[in-house]
Design a protein around this motif. Structure first.
Motif, PDB file in Angstrom:
ATOM      1  N   SER A  54       0.843  -1.179   0.000  1.00 43.45           N
ATOM      2  CA  SER A  54       0.000   0.000   0.000  1.00 43.45           C
ATOM      3  C   SER A  54       0.890   1.244   0.000  1.00 43.45           C
ATOM      4  O   SER A  54       2.092   1.152  -0.256  1.00 43.45           O
ATOM      5  N   ILE A  55       0.311   2.401   0.279  1.00 43.37           N
ATOM      6  CA  ILE A  55       1.016   3.670   0.113  1.00 43.37           C
ATOM      7  C   ILE A  55       0.920   4.493   1.390  1.00 43.37           C
ATOM      8  O   ILE A  55      -0.169   4.630   1.971  1.00 43.37           O
ATOM      9  N   VAL A  56       2.031   5.045   1.814  1.00 52.72           N
ATOM     10  CA  VAL A  56       2.050   5.940   2.973  1.00 52.72           C
ATOM     11  C   VAL A  56       1.131   7.131   2.697  1.00 52.72           C
ATOM     12  O   VAL A  56       1.182   7.737   1.633  1.00 52.72           O
ATOM     13  N   GLY A  57       0.282   7.441   3.658  1.00 50.51           N
ATOM     14  CA  GLY A  57      -0.543   8.636   3.579  1.00 50.51           C
ATOM     15  C   GLY A  57      -1.917   8.462   2.987  1.00 50.51           C
ATOM     16  O   GLY A  57      -2.662   9.442   2.863  1.00 50.51           O
ATOM     17  N   ILE A  58      -2.314   7.220   2.655  1.00 54.42           N
ATOM     18  CA  ILE A  58      -3.606   7.061   1.984  1.00 54.42           C
ATOM     19  C   ILE A  58      -4.787   7.427   2.881  1.00 54.42           C
ATOM     20  O   ILE A  58      -5.871   7.709   2.399  1.00 54.42           O
ATOM     21  N   ASP A  59      -4.571   7.422   4.190  1.00 53.65           N
ATOM     22  CA  ASP A  59      -5.646   7.799   5.103  1.00 53.65           C
ATOM     23  C   ASP A  59      -5.675   9.295   5.385  1.00 53.65           C
ATOM     24  O   ASP A  59      -6.539   9.770   6.139  1.00 53.65           O
ATOM     25  N   GLN A  60      -4.737  10.044   4.801  1.00 56.46           N
ATOM     26  CA  GLN A  60      -4.648  11.480   5.054  1.00 56.46           C
ATOM     27  C   GLN A  60      -4.752  12.336   3.789  1.00 56.46           C
ATOM     28  O   GLN A  60      -5.107  13.507   3.870  1.00 56.46           O
ATOM     29  N   VAL A  61      -4.409  11.758   2.643  1.00 53.39           N
ATOM     30  CA  VAL A  61      -4.357  12.524   1.392  1.00 53.39           C
ATOM     31  C   VAL A  61      -5.623  12.241   0.579  1.00 53.39           C
ATOM     32  O   VAL A  61      -5.881  11.096   0.211  1.00 53.39           O
ATOM     33  N   PRO A  62      -6.444  13.274   0.310  1.00 53.73           N
ATOM     34  CA  PRO A  62      -7.745  13.064  -0.347  1.00 53.73           C
ATOM     35  C   PRO A  62      -7.646  12.887  -1.859  1.00 53.73           C
ATOM     36  O   PRO A  62      -7.951  13.791  -2.637  1.00 53.73           O
ATOM     37  N   LEU A  63      -7.206  11.709  -2.269  1.00 49.34           N
ATOM     38  CA  LEU A  63      -7.175  11.329  -3.675  1.00 49.34           C
ATOM     39  C   LEU A  63      -8.074  10.116  -3.880  1.00 49.34           C
ATOM     40  O   LEU A  63      -8.128   9.222  -3.025  1.00 49.34           O
ATOM     41  N   LYS A  64      -8.761  10.059  -5.020  1.00 46.66           N
ATOM     42  CA  LYS A  64      -9.668   8.943  -5.293  1.00 46.66           C
ATOM     43  C   LYS A  64      -8.933   7.603  -5.240  1.00 46.66           C
ATOM     44  O   LYS A  64      -9.421   6.634  -4.644  1.00 46.66           O
TER      45      LYS A  64
END
Length: 261
Positions: free
Chosen positions: A107-117
Motif C-alpha cells: 500500500s502507500i504511505v498517507g492514503i488515510d490522510q491525502v484526499p485522492l480517489k
C-alpha cells in the motif's frame, strides 16, 4: 530451501519484477499471475511458474492458487482504480477457497490522510484485507523514484517544470521494498507492518531541480506551484512521507547516478 509456494500478482510491474528476483533468492517455489497467454521473459525471473488469470474478470484464479501458501499482492492500476476493488475481492475469495495461509499487500504511505480517489480505493483494499478472515500483512511504502521520474518527464515538456511548493517527498527504491515484502511474506501474518520509506526527505522542488540537472543538458527552471485546498494542505503537511521510518538505503542521488550510468 523454503518449500512455501509464493504467488505474486502484478509480477510484471516495477515492484513485482523486483519481488520475483528476491523471492527466487530465498529458494522458495515462486508462482506469478499474468493475463498474457505467453509468459513474459523477465530478467531474474527464470524458474517462475507463470499462471494465466485475470483478477478483474475472475478468470483462472482458482487454478493459479492451488497449493499456494502465501500471496504478495502488487496488482493495481491508478488509471482504472475502479477495477482494484473487484479484483481484490476476487483474489480474497479464491484465496479462501484455496486455503491460502497469508496474504501480503503493498500500500502507500498517507492514503488515510491525502484526499485522492485512488488513495481512497487503496484504503478500502486495506479494510477488505483486514476483514478477510485470512492471515494478512499490509505494508505502506513511500513513492518509487521511477514514478517520480515518469511524472517529471511529462512535466518537462513544458517551457518550465512546475512542481508543488513546500511538499516533502521520500523516494524509496522498489528493490528495497521488495526485500521487505518477501521477508514479511515468509514470516507470520503481522497485520499492519511499520511503514517503509526512503533514507532521505527532500522538498519536491529540489528533487525536480536535481533531476533536470541530471537529464537535461540545457539549463531549465523549476516553477514552484502552490496547490490550494485540502489536497495541497495534506501534501505540504508531509503525509506522503514517514520520517520515523527512513528504512531504505538508496538515495535519490544514487538513483540518478545509476540512471546516468
Amino acid at each position: 530451501m523454503n518449500d512455501r509456494t509464493l504467488l505474486v500478482t502484478g509480477a510484471t510491474g516495477v515492484l513485482g519484477r523486483e519481488i520475483l528476483r528476491r523471492a527466487h533468492e530465498t529458494g522458495c517455489p515462486v508462482r506469478a499471475l499474468t493475463r498474457r497467454t505467453t509468459p513474459p521473459d523477465l530478467p531474474g525471473a527464470t524458474g517462475t511458474d507463470w499462471r494465466t488469470g485475470d483478477l478483474v474478470t475472475n478468470v483462472g484464479l482458482d487454478a493459479a492458487l492451488i497449493g499456494v501458501d502465501t500471496v504478495i499482492h502488487c496488482a493495481s492500476d491508478p488509471r482504472r482504480p475502479k477495477d482494484d476493488l473487484p479484483a481484490f475481492r476476487h483474489l480474497l475469495d479464491a484465496a479462501r477457497r484455496a486455503g491460502v495461509r497469508h496474504v501480503v499487500n503493498i500500500s502507500i504511505v498517507g492514503i488515510d490522510q491525502v484526499p485522492l480517489k485512488y488513495y481512497r480505493v487503496k484504503l478500502e483494499v486495506e479494510r477488505l484485507l483486514a476483514e478477510s478472515g485470512l492471515g494478512w500483512t499490509n505494508l505502506r511504502a513511500t513513492q518509487f523514484p521511477q514514478l517520480l521520474e515518469s511524472m517529471l518527464t511529462t512535466l518537462a515538456r513544458l517551457p518550465v517544470l512546475p512542481m508543488l511548493a513546500g511538499t516533502p517527498c521520500q523516494p524509496v527504491h522498489p528493490a528495497e521494498v521488495a526485500d521487505r515484502l518477501v521477508t514479511l511474506a515468509l514470516g507470520q501474518p503481522a497485520g499492519h507492518a511499520p511503514d517503509f520509506g526512503g533514507p532521505e526527505i527532500h522538498p519536491s522542488t529540489e528533487l525536480a531541480a536535481s533531476w533536470l540537472r541530471a537529464t537535461h543538458p540545457r539549463r531549465r527552471r523549476v516553477l514552484p506551484v502552490h496547490l490550494p485546498g485540502r489536497l495541497g494542505t495534506a501534501l505540504r503537511q508531509g503525509h506522503l512521507t514517514t520520517p520515523a521510518h527512513p528504512d531504505g538505503t538508496t538515495t535519490w542521488s544514487d538513483y540518478l547516478a545509476t540512471r546516468r550510468a
